[in-house]
Design a protein around this motif. Structure first.
Motif, PDB file in Angstrom:
ATOM      1  N   HIS A 101     -11.800   2.453  -0.181  1.00  0.00           N
ATOM      2  CA  HIS A 101     -12.035   2.116  -1.595  1.00  0.00           C
ATOM      3  C   HIS A 101     -11.357   0.791  -1.927  1.00  0.00           C
ATOM      4  N   LEU A 102     -10.140   0.594  -1.448  1.00  0.00           N
ATOM      5  CA  LEU A 102      -9.432  -0.668  -1.702  1.00  0.00           C
ATOM      6  C   LEU A 102     -10.097  -1.851  -0.997  1.00  0.00           C
ATOM      7  N   ASP A 162      -6.511   0.549  -7.425  1.00  0.00           N
ATOM      8  CA  ASP A 162      -6.434  -0.825  -6.916  1.00  0.00           C
ATOM      9  C   ASP A 162      -5.617  -1.640  -7.915  1.00  0.00           C
ATOM     10  N   ASN A 163      -4.460  -2.114  -7.475  1.00  0.00           N
ATOM     11  CA  ASN A 163      -3.564  -2.875  -8.348  1.00  0.00           C
ATOM     12  C   ASN A 163      -3.625  -4.374  -8.082  1.00  0.00           C
ATOM     13  N   SER A 164      -4.554  -4.801  -7.246  1.00  0.00           N
ATOM     14  CA  SER A 164      -4.634  -6.208  -6.877  1.00  0.00           C
ATOM     15  C   SER A 164      -5.424  -7.006  -7.905  1.00  0.00           C
ATOM     16  N   THR A 180      -7.688   6.727  -5.692  1.00  0.00           N
ATOM     17  CA  THR A 180      -7.200   5.405  -5.309  1.00  0.00           C
ATOM     18  C   THR A 180      -7.098   4.506  -6.532  1.00  0.00           C
ATOM     19  N   ILE A 226      -4.940  -6.449  -0.454  1.00  0.00           N
ATOM     20  CA  ILE A 226      -4.715  -5.021  -0.680  1.00  0.00           C
ATOM     21  C   ILE A 226      -3.382  -4.840  -1.376  1.00  0.00           C
ATOM     22  N   GLY A 266      -2.274  -1.462  -3.634  1.00  0.00           N
ATOM     23  CA  GLY A 266      -2.761  -0.267  -4.298  1.00  0.00           C
ATOM     24  C   GLY A 266      -1.964   0.975  -4.003  1.00  0.00           C
ATOM     25  N   LEU A 307       0.860  -1.175   0.000  1.00  0.00           N
ATOM     26  CA  LEU A 307       0.000   0.000   0.000  1.00  0.00           C
ATOM     27  C   LEU A 307       0.898   1.227   0.000  1.00  0.00           C
TER      28      LEU A 307
END
Length: 143
Positions: A115-116, A71-73, A69, A79, A81, A41
């Protein structure tokens, strides 16, 4: 103590997080409370101009905002991000709400993290739920 997967960066501003280790522990506790696993994070603290450009470029929104935000997951419940926060907006909002910059920053940090964690704020009802979740996260602050 093991190294935290939470990192703080600055872009186009000079700003230091007060009680950085405690902030990381608080954010990790919020994540744990939702039974998510923390991979990585990143909080990127930046200027209005920097975040406005990102808002235009990535979200096609030509407005100022306090937080964006990403989200890269690829995995549910994990989590990973990036949370971009405009320090200019945080300072202005803190003055408007008559609270400390630190308190407003914590609220915006929680907002980005929520948000994540799967929360949205696109309708009035969802905004109300998001605000209640922000308040619950802020109540967990121990410093």
């Amino acid at each position: 103590m093991p190294e935290s997967p939470i990192e703080f960066f600055t872009e186009d501003v000079e700003f230091e997080i007060k009680n950085e280790q405690k902030v990381k522990e608080w954010l990790e506790e919020v994540i744990s409370n939702y039974s998510f696993e923390l991979e990585s994070l990143n909080y990127i603290l930046c200027s209005d101009e920097y975040l406005h450009q990102m808002n235009v470029e990535y979200l096609d929104h030509d407005t100022l905002t306090d937080v964006i935000t990403f989200d890269n997951s690829d995995v549910e419940g994990v989590i990973e991000g990036d949370v971009f926060i405009s320090i200019d907006r945080v300072v202005d909002n803190a003055q408007s709400f008559n609270i400390t910059v630190e308190n407003e920053l914590h609220r915006v940090m929680a907002h980005g993290l929520l948000h994540l964690l799967g929360f949205d704020d696109k309708t009035p009802e969802l905004k109300d739920l998001m605000r209640s979740k922000e308040n619950a996260a802020l109540e967990a602050l121990k410093f």
